[in-house]
Structures are given as C-alpha cells and as structure tokens.
Design a protein around this motif. Structure first.
Motif, PDB file in Angstrom:
ATOM      1  N   GLY A 154       0.838  -1.196   0.000  1.00  0.00           N
ATOM      2  CA  GLY A 154       0.000   0.000   0.000  1.00  0.00           C
ATOM      3  C   GLY A 154       0.871   1.244   0.000  1.00  0.00           C
ATOM      4  N   ILE A 156       2.994   4.247   0.926  1.00  0.00           N
ATOM      5  CA  ILE A 156       3.811   4.696   2.061  1.00  0.00           C
ATOM      6  C   ILE A 156       3.440   6.140   2.398  1.00  0.00           C
ATOM      7  CG2 ILE A 156       6.180   5.212   2.785  1.00  0.00           C
ATOM      8  CD1 ILE A 156       6.538   2.480   2.175  1.00  0.00           C
ATOM      9  N   CYS A 158       0.682   7.991   2.108  1.00  0.00           N
ATOM     10  CA  CYS A 158      -0.567   8.378   2.753  1.00  0.00           C
ATOM     11  C   CYS A 158      -0.773   7.677   4.091  1.00  0.00           C
ATOM     12  CB  CYS A 158      -1.741   8.099   1.820  1.00  0.00           C
ATOM     13  SG  CYS A 158      -1.581   9.024   0.293  1.00  0.00           S
ATOM     14  N   ARG A 159      -0.283   6.477   4.219  1.00  0.00           N
ATOM     15  CA  ARG A 159      -0.510   5.736   5.466  1.00  0.00           C
ATOM     16  C   ARG A 159       0.412   6.239   6.568  1.00  0.00           C
ATOM     17  NH1 ARG A 159      -4.814   3.318   7.507  1.00  0.00           N
ATOM     18  NH2 ARG A 159      -5.371   2.815   5.373  1.00  0.00           N
ATOM     19  N   TYR A 160       1.596   6.710   6.186  1.00  0.00           N
ATOM     20  CA  TYR A 160       2.563   7.196   7.186  1.00  0.00           C
ATOM     21  C   TYR A 160       2.841   8.670   6.870  1.00  0.00           C
ATOM     22  CZ  TYR A 160       3.071   2.138   7.320  1.00  0.00           C
ATOM     23  OH  TYR A 160       2.807   0.791   7.364  1.00  0.00           O
ATOM     24  N   GLU A 181      -8.843  13.362  17.167  1.00  0.00           N
ATOM     25  CA  GLU A 181      -9.726  12.313  17.667  1.00  0.00           C
ATOM     26  C   GLU A 181      -9.347  10.930  17.127  1.00  0.00           C
ATOM     27  OE1 GLU A 181     -13.831  12.856  16.563  1.00  0.00           O
ATOM     28  OE2 GLU A 181     -14.367  12.701  18.670  1.00  0.00           O
ATOM     29  N   TYR A 182      -9.129  10.858  15.819  1.00  0.00           N
ATOM     30  CA  TYR A 182      -8.957   9.549  15.198  1.00  0.00           C
ATOM     31  C   TYR A 182      -7.482   9.209  14.994  1.00  0.00           C
ATOM     32  CZ  TYR A 182      -9.325   5.606  12.060  1.00  0.00           C
ATOM     33  OH  TYR A 182      -9.204   4.358  11.504  1.00  0.00           O
ATOM     34  N   TRP A 183      -7.107   8.048  15.427  1.00  0.00           N
ATOM     35  CA  TRP A 183      -5.750   7.550  15.218  1.00  0.00           C
ATOM     36  C   TRP A 183      -5.840   6.172  14.563  1.00  0.00           C
ATOM     37  CZ3 TRP A 183      -1.289  10.225  16.692  1.00  0.00           C
ATOM     38  CH2 TRP A 183      -1.523  11.411  17.394  1.00  0.00           C
ATOM     39  N   HIS A 184      -5.054   5.965  13.518  1.00  0.00           N
ATOM     40  CA  HIS A 184      -4.945   4.611  12.977  1.00  0.00           C
ATOM     41  C   HIS A 184      -3.520   4.114  13.226  1.00  0.00           C
ATOM     42  CE1 HIS A 184      -2.924   6.167   9.335  1.00  0.00           C
ATOM     43  NE2 HIS A 184      -3.850   7.106   9.314  1.00  0.00           N
ATOM     44  N   SER A 185      -3.301   2.846  13.008  1.00  0.00           N
ATOM     45  CA  SER A 185      -1.987   2.274  13.333  1.00  0.00           C
ATOM     46  C   SER A 185      -0.871   3.009  12.594  1.00  0.00           C
ATOM     47  CB  SER A 185      -1.952   0.790  12.979  1.00  0.00           C
ATOM     48  OG  SER A 185      -2.885   0.086  13.747  1.00  0.00           O
ATOM     49  N   ILE A 188      -0.026   6.218  14.326  1.00  0.00           N
ATOM     50  CA  ILE A 188       0.697   5.976  15.586  1.00  0.00           C
ATOM     51  C   ILE A 188       2.158   5.618  15.282  1.00  0.00           C
ATOM     52  CG2 ILE A 188       0.789   4.566  17.681  1.00  0.00           C
ATOM     53  CD1 ILE A 188      -2.294   4.152  17.294  1.00  0.00           C
ATOM     54  N   ILE A 189       2.367   4.795  14.247  1.00  0.00           N
ATOM     55  CA  ILE A 189       3.742   4.439  13.853  1.00  0.00           C
ATOM     56  C   ILE A 189       4.495   5.704  13.406  1.00  0.00           C
ATOM     57  CG2 ILE A 189       5.092   3.222  12.081  1.00  0.00           C
ATOM     58  CD1 ILE A 189       2.903   1.017  12.205  1.00  0.00           C
TER      59      ILE A 189
ATOM     60  N   GLY B  20       5.347  -0.719   3.619  1.00  0.00           N
ATOM     61  CA  GLY B  20       4.390  -0.744   2.508  1.00  0.00           C
ATOM     62  C   GLY B  20       3.468  -1.941   2.601  1.00  0.00           C
ATOM     63  N   SER B  23       1.091  -1.374   5.342  1.00  0.00           N
ATOM     64  CA  SER B  23       0.116  -0.381   4.903  1.00  0.00           C
ATOM     65  C   SER B  23      -1.039  -1.039   4.157  1.00  0.00           C
ATOM     66  CB  SER B  23       0.813   0.649   4.008  1.00  0.00           C
ATOM     67  OG  SER B  23      -0.110   1.402   3.292  1.00  0.00           O
ATOM     68  N   GLU B  30      -8.484  -0.233   8.417  1.00  0.00           N
ATOM     69  CA  GLU B  30      -8.425   1.023   9.171  1.00  0.00           C
ATOM     70  C   GLU B  30      -8.520   2.197   8.206  1.00  0.00           C
ATOM     71  OE1 GLU B  30      -5.160   1.482  11.851  1.00  0.00           O
ATOM     72  OE2 GLU B  30      -5.079  -0.643  12.278  1.00  0.00           O
ATOM     73  N   GLN B  76      -7.269   2.449  20.522  1.00  0.00           N
ATOM     74  CA  GLN B  76      -8.496   3.175  20.176  1.00  0.00           C
ATOM     75  C   GLN B  76      -9.473   2.274  19.411  1.00  0.00           C
ATOM     76  OE1 GLN B  76      -8.472   6.329  17.163  1.00  0.00           O
ATOM     77  NE2 GLN B  76      -8.959   7.779  18.775  1.00  0.00           N
ATOM     78  N   LEU B  79     -13.290   3.623  17.817  1.00  0.00           N
ATOM     79  CA  LEU B  79     -13.466   4.655  16.797  1.00  0.00           C
ATOM     80  C   LEU B  79     -12.905   4.134  15.480  1.00  0.00           C
ATOM     81  CD1 LEU B  79     -14.346   7.572  16.222  1.00  0.00           C
ATOM     82  CD2 LEU B  79     -12.069   8.319  16.882  1.00  0.00           C
TER      83      LEU B  79
END
Lengths: 291, 197
Positions: A154, A156, A158-160, A181-185, A188-189, B20, B23, B30, B76, B79
């Motif tokens: 996926g 790199i 946009c996710r990180y 408010e919203y956190w995704h993994s 957080i990484i 990657g 991800s 998510e 979390q 949410l």
C-alpha cells in the motif's frame, strides 16, 4: 553553547521555521491559500493540501496523469524544491519545511541528555540508510503504481504521513480538538518514528528527514550534483579548524565527516556549523571540498 | 566497513518495503479509502464502472474490526473511519450530489469531516455545485468517523448500512455502496493503503 546562544546564533533559521509554519500549515497556509485562489479552488487549504511526497510517488508509480491533473501545483512545488536544491542546496528542508522544523524544535526544547540520543557519526552509513529508504520508497511506488503488487503493498505516503499529523496538531491548537480524535496504526507508527524516535531520541531531531523523507533524499542528491557544478554549498577549510568537534555535535543532519568536510547528500545548508566555527564557509564556484 | 554500509542500505530498504506491506494490511481495515461513482445503482459486488470519465473501481465495503493493527485495536478500538477522495460522475448529465449514511443505529455517532473544492452544505450533506459528466469533485476529502459504543464491539455485525449518493434535485438514489463493520472474517477494503489526492 547555551540554548539562548543557540537561539541567537540561529535566529534567522528559527524565524524561517515560523515563516514556514505560516506558509503551509492551516489555519494560515498562506502559500497554499494563494495557490488555491489562483486556480479557483474553494477547498480549505491545509498542510496536507500540498503534499511534499506524493508527486515523487506518482513519478515512480507511472501516475503521470496525477502530475498533470488538478493537483499539478503539488508536482510543481516538489519539482521546484528539487531543482532549487541544485542551486542553493536543500534550503527548503533546512529552513522552511514545517515537518522537519517541528521535530527539530521538539528535540531542542525537550531536555533529554545526549547520551540517550542516537547519532551515527559515520556519514557513509547514514547516507547508505537514507538512500536505502529512497530505494524502498521507489520500489513500493513502482510495484503499486504499475499494479505489480498492489494487493500486497500500500501507499507509504498516505498511510505514514507526518504532514497530516502536524496539521492535526495545529488544528487542535487552534481550537478544533476533533482533529486529534482519530488515530490509525499508521499514524501511531508515524508519531513514533517522526517525533519520538526521530525527534526526541535522535540527536538534532531530524531522524524522519534523514531516513524517511523521499523529497529530502532526492534534494540531497540534487545538492550533491549542484555543489559539484559549483553552486552554493557549505565548505570546510582545514586551516582554521581546531578539531573541537562542535560542528559534528551540532549538525542536525549528521553531515560532518571524520575529517570535518561536509557530506552534501545529507547537508541542508542550515549553517549551524558556520555559526560555531569559522572553518565553515558558504561558497560558490568550483574547487570544492566535501563530496 | 563496506558490509556495514550495504547492511544499512538493505535494512532500511527492507524496513520501507515492510511498511508498505503493513500499509496494505491496514488499508483493508483502518480508515479504508474507497471510490464512488454515479450512477452505479446498488453496488452488490466489486465492479469497474465505465462511462463519461475514467474507469472507476467500486465495491461494497466489509471491514473486519478484528483485522485492524495491534496499535489501533489496543489504543483506540471504539473509533473507526472510512474515507473517500474520489466521487466521479460517469453519467451523461450534470448532477448535484447529496450524501447520506443508511441504517446508522442511533447510539453510533458518526462525524462527517468534509473538505472539498465544491461548495458544500454541511446541514444537508449536499455539494451545491453540479458535478459535470466525466468530472470528479476537486480536492475532495471526506472522512466518516464512527464512534462505536463498547457494547457493540462484541457483536458479529457492528454496522450494516451504506453510503447513499443521491441526486439532490430529484432525490433519486444514484448509487448505494454497502458498508459493513464485522468482528472476524475477511474484510474487503477497496483501496488498500489509501491515497490522498
């Protein structure tokens, strides 16, 4: 050097950090706002609106339609930064980029003893790792972009995304607490790599810039080429060097070699070394030292 | 020493490729990013829509909350969000787009976070600028944040509804994309890893 002395010596660069914040980060985002006004876009601009990394992802992923489409200004901005790095070095990285400025500032403000902070003194190792990231980034962009492994890999970018995180911090600071408010993994990484490991626990606070920023890595390459062509770069003159090593300790990009010459693939022309040692000079023209 | 440099290069490169790969895993469960096209009718299975604009790949979303990353599930879990940056008009006439989420239980609160190059009426979730055939809403970013009460988290199906895309002038349903949050079983995010623009 005391923090006050550091602040005074680097006042122009630190002022530039603030300018960068006002130019790119909402609620101000003055530069992005101006671009949106010119192109007739009514969206609310944020730091996320001009992504510094996605155009690089597009190029290596073969998504040329994105470069020429409605987000052309993002590509223009990224290419502008890279091309300017040939002539004046990665000044955007060292002076304006809010992402790097923020982690460096956090690193300077939070008093963690240096013995708890990582610093790699071997510039060749740092450079190898930096370009290992760039190679990985290009590989992922190509495999995803050309649909060769899009089920397994996926984005790199946009996710990180530290830009999203910094924008969220800013939005929360200016009253929109829901931004945090919203956190995704992935976020957080990113927080761990950008601000905790790369900021607080790496000397200089620019771990993200060194090891996870494709724009920074390519700008470093452009600077290396530009300095060989005789454009602006920081040079070390052995004659006035006392061997005190303050330059090495202070360089946020770990760009000072054992012989105190400058590794141009890492240097962002921040001039921190020039402010503590007369042996460093900003130069133009051929007959360069460093690499 | 050269071995150390090679190791440094390979290590960070492998770390990047691993990020990657992770991800892609996270992108299925998510903050799933998905594509929207009108008119597509009731989207019951993955399909590629062709029409006035570029081909658009759309599919129902089945998000397995158990497949989320360890960090998310630990820090979390209550949410979850879905997101789109792409709404395309593949039809033959301009249309003003209104959005709605179907079948949201009253105790699941959903925040709409919308940013767009078109004028947007937040009270009716309507883009007041007509979307021309072949076009997409410029600089779009919509995040729907679902606040899921703790007692729902043990249910096999937490949410079973979907996104309704409606012609704001005629109230005709143009597209319905089913969205389901489940606990256990395979998820099917339509755009792993997401993309922002």
């Amino acid at each position: 050097m005391t923090p006050k002395e550091t602040l005074i010596r680097n006042r122009w660069r630190y002022s530039s950090f603030i300018v960068g914040f006002f130019l790119f980060v909402a609620p101000f985002a003055i530069l992005t706002r101006a671009v949106y006004y010119i192109v007739g876009n009514s969206a609310d601009p944020t730091l996320h609106s001009i992504c510094f990394r996605m155009p690089i992802d597009w190029i290596f992923g073969g998504r040329f339609y994105s470069i020429l489409g409605s987000s052309w200004f993002m590509a223009a901005f990224a290419f502008g930064v890279i091309i300017s790095s040939i002539f004046i070095g990665p000044a955007f990285c060292g002076w304006l980029c809010p992402v790097g400025a923020f982690s460096e500032t956090i690193s300077r403000v939070v008093p963690i003893p240096n013995r708890y902070r990582l610093r790699i003194n071997d510039t060749k190792l740092t450079t190898s790792m930096r370009y290992g990231f760039l190679a990985g980034f290009i590989l992922v962009a190509a495999l995803v972009g050309y649909d060769l492994a899009s089920d397994q890999l996926g984005s790199i970018c946009c996710r990180y995304c530290p830009s999203s995180m910094l924008q969220n911090f800013s939005s929360a600071l200016f009253g929109d607490l829901s931004a945090l408010e919203y956190w995704h993994s992935g976020s957080i990484i990113t927080l761990l790599l950008w601000l905790i490991a790369g900021g607080l626990f790496m000397s200089g606070g620019r771990g993200w810039c060194l090891f996870f920023c494709p724009l920074g890595a390519i700008s470093g390459l452009a600077h290396k080429v530009g300095s060989r062509l005789g454009f602006y770069r920081v040079e070390h003159e052995n004659g006035s060097c006392t061997g005190c090593n303050k330059c090495k300790d202070l360089c946020p990009m770990w760009a000072i070699k054992e012989d105190r010459s400058v590794e141009r693939g890492l240097c962002v022309n921040c001039k921190e070394c020039m402010h503590v040692c007369n042996a460093y000079k900003l130069k133009r023209g051929k007959n360069s030292g460093g690499s | 020493m050269k071995k150390a440099y090679l190791f440094g290069f390979v290590f960070v490169m492998a770390l990047t490729v691993s990020l990657g790969a992770y991800s892609a895993v996270l992108g299925d469960s998510e903050l799933v990013h998905f594509w929207v096209a009108v008119p597509a009718g009731n989207v019951t299975s993955p399909m590629i829509m062709r029409g006035a604009g570029p081909p658009v790949s759309i599919s129902p979303l089945v998000i397995d909350l158990q497949s989320r990353g360890v960090l998310k599930n630990t820090l979390q879990p209550n949410l979850e969000g879905v997101s789109t940056h792409w709404i395309y008009n593949l039809g033959k006439k301009p249309v003003r787009i209104r959005l709605d989420l179907a079948n949201v239980p009253p105790d699941i609160k959903v925040d709409w976070e919308v940013n767009s190059g078109f004028e947007y009426d937040a009270s009716t979730h309507t883009f007041t600028t007509p979307l021309r055939p072949g076009g997409s809403i410029p600089n779009l970013g919509i995040d729907w944040m679902f606040h899921i009460p703790e007692y729902y988290m043990d249910e096999p199906v937490v949410y079973d509804g979907g996104l309704e895309v409606i012609d704001a002038d005629t109230n005709a349903l143009l597209t319905f994309i089913p969205i389901k949050f489940i606990n256990g079983g395979a998820g099917s995010g339509s755009h792993p890893g997401g993309g922002c623009h």
